[in-house]
Design an enzyme around this catalytic site. Structure first.
Site, mmCIF file in Angstrom:
data_model
loop_
_atom_site.group_PDB
_atom_site.id
_atom_site.type_symbol
_atom_site.label_atom_id
_atom_site.label_comp_id
_atom_site.label_asym_id
_atom_site.label_seq_id
_atom_site.Cartn_x
_atom_site.Cartn_y
_atom_site.Cartn_z
ATOM 1 N N VAL A 107 75.915 -12.673 -38.279
ATOM 2 C CA VAL A 107 76.769 -13.856 -38.475
ATOM 3 C C VAL A 107 76.854 -14.188 -39.976
ATOM 4 C CG1 VAL A 107 77.068 -16.310 -37.920
ATOM 5 C CG2 VAL A 107 76.297 -14.734 -36.160
ATOM 6 N N CYS A 163 61.319 -17.041 -39.219
ATOM 7 C CA CYS A 163 61.966 -16.020 -40.061
ATOM 8 C C CYS A 163 60.989 -15.381 -41.031
ATOM 9 C CB CYS A 163 63.130 -16.643 -40.818
ATOM 10 S SG CYS A 163 62.637 -18.067 -41.799
ATOM 11 N N GLU A 167 70.559 -17.722 -45.769
ATOM 12 C CA GLU A 167 69.118 -17.690 -45.472
ATOM 13 C C GLU A 167 68.959 -16.819 -44.241
ATOM 14 O OE1 GLU A 167 66.664 -19.054 -47.192
ATOM 15 O OE2 GLU A 167 67.804 -20.236 -48.620
HETATM 16 P P1 NAD Z 1 71.709 -18.732 -34.123
HETATM 17 O O1 NAD Z 1 72.086 -17.885 -32.943
HETATM 18 O O2 NAD Z 1 71.266 -20.124 -33.883
HETATM 19 O O3 NAD Z 1 72.915 -18.678 -35.137
HETATM 20 C C1 NAD Z 1 72.886 -19.427 -36.334
HETATM 21 C C2 NAD Z 1 74.144 -20.241 -36.409
HETATM 22 O O4 NAD Z 1 75.285 -19.378 -36.442
HETATM 23 C C3 NAD Z 1 74.348 -21.195 -35.246
HETATM 24 O O5 NAD Z 1 74.674 -22.469 -35.729
HETATM 25 C C4 NAD Z 1 75.487 -20.565 -34.458
HETATM 26 O O6 NAD Z 1 76.298 -21.512 -33.820
HETATM 27 C C5 NAD Z 1 76.265 -19.824 -35.515
HETATM 28 N N1 NAD Z 1 76.984 -18.675 -34.977
HETATM 29 C C6 NAD Z 1 76.536 -17.804 -34.028
HETATM 30 N N2 NAD Z 1 77.470 -16.836 -33.796
HETATM 31 C C7 NAD Z 1 78.521 -17.101 -34.610
HETATM 32 C C8 NAD Z 1 79.784 -16.469 -34.853
HETATM 33 N N3 NAD Z 1 80.155 -15.357 -34.211
HETATM 34 N N4 NAD Z 1 80.603 -17.016 -35.764
HETATM 35 C C9 NAD Z 1 80.235 -18.124 -36.436
HETATM 36 N N5 NAD Z 1 79.052 -18.761 -36.243
HETATM 37 C C10 NAD Z 1 78.210 -18.277 -35.352
HETATM 38 O O7 NAD Z 1 70.544 -18.077 -34.932
HETATM 39 P P2 NAD Z 1 70.101 -16.581 -34.973
HETATM 40 O O8 NAD Z 1 71.077 -15.784 -35.767
HETATM 41 O O9 NAD Z 1 69.650 -16.106 -33.642
HETATM 42 O O10 NAD Z 1 68.770 -16.849 -35.840
HETATM 43 C C11 NAD Z 1 67.782 -15.926 -35.921
HETATM 44 C C12 NAD Z 1 67.867 -15.226 -37.261
HETATM 45 O O11 NAD Z 1 67.844 -16.196 -38.283
HETATM 46 C C13 NAD Z 1 66.701 -14.324 -37.525
HETATM 47 O O12 NAD Z 1 67.176 -13.162 -38.145
HETATM 48 C C14 NAD Z 1 65.858 -15.119 -38.486
HETATM 49 O O13 NAD Z 1 65.046 -14.326 -39.313
HETATM 50 C C15 NAD Z 1 66.902 -15.850 -39.253
HETATM 51 N N6 NAD Z 1 66.354 -17.078 -39.818
HETATM 52 C C16 NAD Z 1 66.297 -17.198 -41.159
HETATM 53 C C17 NAD Z 1 65.745 -18.333 -41.716
HETATM 54 C C18 NAD Z 1 65.659 -18.510 -43.192
HETATM 55 O O14 NAD Z 1 65.421 -19.646 -43.612
HETATM 56 N N7 NAD Z 1 65.833 -17.481 -43.993
HETATM 57 C C19 NAD Z 1 65.278 -19.344 -40.890
HETATM 58 C C20 NAD Z 1 65.378 -19.193 -39.520
HETATM 59 C C21 NAD Z 1 65.930 -18.061 -38.987
#
Ligand code: NAD
Length: 469
Positions: free
Chosen positions: A205, A257, A223
């Site tokens: 994403v 993460c 992030e």
């Molecule tokens: P998620 O599924 O909650 O997605 C994150 C956001 O993206 C959400 O608000 C969601 O609505 C939006 N989203 C999802 N699909 C989308 C699309 N096709 N188009 C537009 N927006 C969209 O979170 P996730 O991706 O499952 O999170 C897990 C990942 O995040 C892991 O890789 C983790 O390492 C990373 N992470 C990073 C940090 C950091 O601070 N660096 C913190 C937490 C998680």
């Protein structure tokens, strides 16, 4: 008659992203958000919102992720409150002009760097720390004088609902909005021209966000995540390492993460360390972690199935129990893991700790460097030179020697990835910088004007120009 601002905000209910943006931009242009007193007041209100509703937030986190209240407090509530307190304390220093030297050719004059807000920013949060990852970036966005839209993750729906309910009751409704929803809502938001987007989540994403941002030349902070290695040297204090690794890996059921994704050590170290990790896990969560109020759950069934699928990629050293219905996976250590298996190719983001046994540091460094640059790198060693050497040779977003994740507690350290683990950073002043533009300003005086730069050019002017350049 309604002002354009109120009518734009009324449209938020029906979610008209363009109207929302128009309302926020018009308010931003009024100059209110740039006032220092407004920023302080909004930060204070955010602090109040969390303090007044702490119990509700902790309950919401428990509902979304089975997060123990103490863990929710430590990693989400207190983290955001700490960010706010720090911002309130430092704000005067952050917003000040920074003086810069003025060269002779521009004398008499003064030069300085003036931070200014970016405008209207979008903050997209992830589900694993649904409060911290949403309100944490909001703190510097407010401190820097911006309007902001928050998009919480739909995978932590109770926390998302609560933030959406409380935010308008505490913060300036003309400056902030919370848009709940999933892909459709996020996509509609991404159509708009933002002045900055801070996105937390996976790299897939992240690419969508960056592509959308590029249409408007909007800067992004991404992030992201990845596989953060944890190197344990033979000379590490094994008891301390075991306790801190068990904490860092299995807090929030491994859905962090910056959790150590896998261990790198020699076989001899693994033989000493793993029984101690198993002992720590028993001490933290008992013989049956499923019964422990302090052990989390996987966010949903899809992710539980994904993580459970990795169990076949190695030999279970301890743990290994799965209950799909309850989204439960026991804290698990895996040995003899194939490097080509999914558990070593994908970010685990769950309570499985594979152990990769290698003979020496050189191979461990190579192992790290052959893969994407990780978000965090952990090194447990009793030798400072070993740590320095690995730090110098392996790139990572963040690093911690002899502990896991604790760099998050230091307000003055930037938090962000590098390469595939992200771009840009926030926390403390680094967050203020992320949400500000640092404008270069030169103020000239009219009393004296060197004529060297003006035509007609001459040999005399040329000579002086060479001397003064
Ligand atoms: P998620 O599924 O909650 O997605 C994150 C956001 O993206 C959400 O608000 C969601 O609505 C939006 N989203 C999802 N699909 C989308 C699309 N096709 N188009 C537009 N927006 C969209 O979170 P996730 O991706 O499952 O999170 C897990 C990942 O995040 C892991 O890789 C983790 O390492 C990373 N992470 C990073 C940090 C950091 O601070 N660096 C913190 C937490 C998680």
């Amino acid at each position: 008659m309604d002002s354009p601002v109120t009518s734009a905000l009324r449209a938020v209910d029906a979610f008209d992203a363009a109207a929302l943006m128009a309302g926020l931009r018009s308010y931003y242009r009024s100059g209110t958000t740039a006032e220092l007193s407004w920023r302080r007041q909004q930060l204070g209100q955010l602090r109040r919102m969390i303090a007044d509703n702490e119990r509700r937030f902790l309950q919401a986190l428990q509902q979304d992720l089975h997060k123990a209240p103490q863990e929710g407090f430590m990693t989400e509530v207190a983290a955001v409150c700490g960010d706010i307190d720090h911002a309130l304390k430092q704000l005067k220093k952050w917003v000040r002009r920074r003086r810069a030297a003025t060269p002779l050719v521009a004398q008499p004059g003064r030069s300085y760097i003036q931070p200014e807000p970016l405008g209207v920013v979008l903050i997209i949060g992830a589900w694993n720390y649904p409060l911290q990852l949403l309100l944490g970036p909001l703190v510097p966005a407010i401190a820097a004088g911006n309007c902001a839209v928050l998009k919480p993750s739909e995978l932590a729906p109770t926390t998302s609902r609560l933030v959406a309910e409380l935010l308008p009751a505490y913060l300036d409704r003309d400056a902030f909005a919370c848009v709940e929803g999933a892909v459709a809502e996020t996509s509609a938001l991404l159509e708009q021209r933002w002045d900055h987007i801070l996105y937390t989540g996976g790299g897939h994403v992240g690419r969508i966000v960056m592509a959308a941002a590029s249409r408007h030349l909007t800067p992004v902070t991404l992030e992201l995540g990845g596989k953060s290695p944890c190197i344990v040297a033979d000379d590490a204090d094994m008891a301390v390492a075991a306790r801190r690794i068990a904490w860092g890996k299995f807090i929030n059921a491994g859905q962090t993460c910056i959790a150590p994704d896998y261990l790198l050590c020699t076989r001899a170290t693994a033989d000493r360390l793993l029984p101690l990790i198993a002992r720590e896990l028993r001490a933290m969560f008992g013989d049956e972690p499923r019964e422990s109020a302090d052990y989390g759950r996987i966010v949903n069934r899809r992710h539980t199935e994904r993580i459970a699928g990795y169990l076949a990629d190695g030999e279970v050293y301890c743990g290994g129990t799965v209950d799909l219905e309850q989204c439960y996976i026991a804290p698990t250590v895996l040995r003899n893991v194939g490097l080509e298996t999914a558990v070593m190719q994908e970010e685990i983001f769950g309570p499985l700790l594979p152990v990769i046994e290698l003979d020496d540091f050189h191979r461990m460094e190579q192992f790290v460097n052959e893969r994407d640059k990780p978000l965090a790198l952990y090194i447990f060693t009793g030798n400072a030179a070993t740590a320095d050497r690995i730090l110098a040779r392996c790139s990572s977003g963040n690093a911690c020697i002899n502990d896991c994740m604790m760099f998050m507690s230091a307000h003055e350290l930037p938090f962000g990835g590098v390469g595939a683990s992200g771009m840009g950073a926030y926390h403390g002043e680094h967050g203020f910088r992320t949400f500000s533009h640092f404008k270069a300003v030169m103020k000239r005086r009219n009393i004296f004007d060197l004529d060297l730069r003006y035509a007609p050019y001459s040999a005399r002017k040329f000579k002086w120009l060479r001397l003064l350049r």
